[in-house]
Design a protein around this motif. Structure first.
Motif, short mmCIF file in Angstrom:
data_model
loop_
_atom_site.label_atom_id
_atom_site.label_comp_id
_atom_site.label_asym_id
_atom_site.label_seq_id
_atom_site.Cartn_x
_atom_site.Cartn_y
_atom_site.Cartn_z
N ALA A 90 0.83 -1.21 0.00
CA ALA A 90 0.00 0.00 0.00
C ALA A 90 0.86 1.26 0.00
O ALA A 90 0.55 2.24 -0.68
N ALA A 91 1.97 1.21 0.75
CA ALA A 91 2.86 2.37 0.81
C ALA A 91 3.49 2.67 -0.54
O ALA A 91 3.89 3.80 -0.82
N GLU A 92 3.56 1.65 -1.40
CA GLU A 92 4.14 1.82 -2.73
C GLU A 92 3.08 1.93 -3.82
O GLU A 92 3.40 1.87 -5.01
N LEU A 138 -2.04 -7.51 -5.05
CA LEU A 138 -1.08 -8.23 -4.22
C LEU A 138 -1.58 -9.65 -3.96
O LEU A 138 -0.81 -10.62 -4.06
N CYS A 139 -2.86 -9.78 -3.63
CA CYS A 139 -3.41 -11.10 -3.34
C CYS A 139 -3.34 -12.01 -4.57
O CYS A 139 -3.04 -13.21 -4.45
N GLU A 140 -3.61 -11.45 -5.74
CA GLU A 140 -3.53 -12.24 -6.96
C GLU A 140 -2.10 -12.73 -7.19
O GLU A 140 -1.88 -13.88 -7.58
N LEU A 141 -1.13 -11.87 -6.93
CA LEU A 141 0.27 -12.26 -7.07
C LEU A 141 0.63 -13.38 -6.09
O LEU A 141 1.17 -14.42 -6.48
N LEU A 142 0.34 -13.17 -4.82
CA LEU A 142 0.76 -14.12 -3.79
C LEU A 142 0.05 -15.46 -3.91
O LEU A 142 0.55 -16.47 -3.39
N ALA A 143 -1.09 -15.50 -4.58
CA ALA A 143 -1.82 -16.76 -4.75
C ALA A 143 -1.21 -17.65 -5.83
O ALA A 143 -1.58 -18.83 -5.94
N GLN A 144 -0.25 -17.13 -6.60
CA GLN A 144 0.37 -17.92 -7.66
C GLN A 144 1.24 -19.03 -7.05
O GLN A 144 1.85 -18.85 -6.00
N ASP A 145 1.30 -20.16 -7.74
CA ASP A 145 2.07 -21.31 -7.23
C ASP A 145 3.56 -21.01 -7.10
O ASP A 145 4.24 -21.62 -6.27
N LEU A 169 13.38 -4.12 4.02
CA LEU A 169 13.50 -3.30 5.24
C LEU A 169 13.70 -1.83 4.90
O LEU A 169 13.15 -0.95 5.56
N GLU A 170 14.50 -1.56 3.86
CA GLU A 170 14.72 -0.18 3.44
C GLU A 170 13.43 0.43 2.91
O GLU A 170 13.11 1.59 3.20
N MET A 171 12.67 -0.35 2.14
CA MET A 171 11.40 0.14 1.62
C MET A 171 10.44 0.45 2.77
O MET A 171 9.70 1.44 2.74
N ALA A 172 10.47 -0.39 3.80
CA ALA A 172 9.60 -0.16 4.96
C ALA A 172 9.99 1.12 5.68
O ALA A 172 9.13 1.90 6.10
N ARG A 173 11.29 1.34 5.84
CA ARG A 173 11.74 2.58 6.51
C ARG A 173 11.32 3.81 5.71
O ARG A 173 10.85 4.80 6.26
N SER A 174 11.46 3.72 4.39
CA SER A 174 11.09 4.85 3.54
C SER A 174 9.60 5.14 3.61
O SER A 174 9.17 6.29 3.58
N GLY A 175 8.80 4.07 3.70
CA GLY A 175 7.35 4.24 3.72
C GLY A 175 6.76 4.37 5.10
O GLY A 175 5.53 4.50 5.25
N GLY A 176 7.60 4.30 6.14
CA GLY A 176 7.10 4.40 7.51
C GLY A 176 6.26 3.22 7.92
O GLY A 176 5.31 3.36 8.70
N VAL A 177 6.61 2.03 7.43
CA VAL A 177 5.85 0.82 7.72
C VAL A 177 6.59 0.00 8.78
O VAL A 177 7.71 -0.45 8.54
#
Length: 282
Positions: free
Chosen positions: A185-187, A194-201, A239-247
């Motif tokens: 969401a931050a990106e 996201l759910c469609e992606l993660l559901a892939q085998d 982790l860097e993406m999380a820091r940048s997005g405040g997640v």
């Protein structure tokens, strides 16, 4: 058949069992104890009375202390009958209950229920079973009255251990998925995408199980594949993406520490499934 415990799950178990023959049941709660979940379920006055009337005693109780108390009350009346524990208790509790039942000449099987009330009501759930082979063979026809699927894991306590491990995975994965959704969401990535992606085998949820744990870890095959150092690099990017997005991250932060330890252990060029070896001597 006998059932002790007529809560949400116990009531459904009794009703499913009653489809194959008469059931005697008991619950300490007066309201539950007077309302039979099926016309083929007879309400008894005590757990001992259920055990005296039925050769198989199915327990569906809210906590281990309740299971222990009912077992003590019922064993004298059960004789050489069989206890099937469906309550979620610890594996050590199940092994102790098995030993206690064996002392009194009764059989004992731990048969943890994989999913929830709705699935059991529909007969689509499964039992995770542990116990001595002879006891499991006696329990199998009873369990199949409720659900067709049973998974046998080994001796007493292994069914409950499998349930605890399964639930721990589900609960930890929920934290990881919540973190992933926040990162996405931050990106600017939509949750549905996201759910469609993660559901892939071949994506991040299923691939570690099928390709790594059930493949490389089971076979001890860590050459080739994606190096641990590359997995650590990807972890650092997250982790860097999380820091940048405040997640804020919890599970992903902890997982990064594991990959750091793996690099220190000399696993950098091995497939990242090799992190499993960090637990081999624990």
């Amino acid at each position: 058949m006998g059932v002790v415990g007529l809560g949400n799950m116990g009531g459904v178990l009794a009703a499913r069992l009653a489809r194959g023959g008469p059931v005697v049941a008991f619950d300490r709660d007066p309201e539950r104890g007077t309302a039979a979940p099926s016309e083929h379920v007879e309400i008894a006055a005590s757990a001992a009375a259920v055990a005296a009337a039925a050769g198989v005693l199915v327990l569906s109780l809210p906590h281990p202390d309740a299971s222990r108390a009912v077992l003590e009350e019922a064993l004298d009346s059960l004789g050489d009958g069989l206890v099937i524990e469906t309550s979620t208790i610890g594996p050590a509790d199940a092994r102790a209950a098995h030993a206690r039942a064996a002392e009194r000449g009764a059989g004992y099987v731990d048969a943890a229920i994989l999913s929830g009330v709705e699935q059991v009501r529909d007969g689509t759930s499964a039992f995770l079973v542990g116990g001595e082979p002879a006891d499991v063979a006696r329990a199998e026809p009873v369990l199949r009255r409720v659900c067709e699927r049973t998974f046998r894991f080994g001796g007493p306590g292994t069914g409950m251990a499998a349930k605890v491990v399964n639930n721990a995975v589900a609960h930890a994965e929920m934290v990881v998925l919540a973190e992933a959704a926040a990162l996405a969401a931050a990106e600017g990535i939509a949750l549905d995408d996201l759910c469609e992606l993660l559901a892939q085998d071949d994506a991040g949820v299923k691939r570690p199980l099928t390709g790594r744990l059930a493949g490389r870890v089971r076979d001890g095959r860590y050459d080739g594949g994606m190096p641990t150092e590359a997995a650590r690099k990807d972890s650092a990017l997250a982790l860097e993406m999380a820091r940048s997005g405040g997640v804020p991250l919890f599970c992903m932060q902890a997982a990064d520490s594991v990959y750091e330890l793996a690099l220190r252990a000399g696993l950098g060029r091995k497939d990242y499934a090799s992190i499993a070896t960090l637990w081999e001597d624990s």
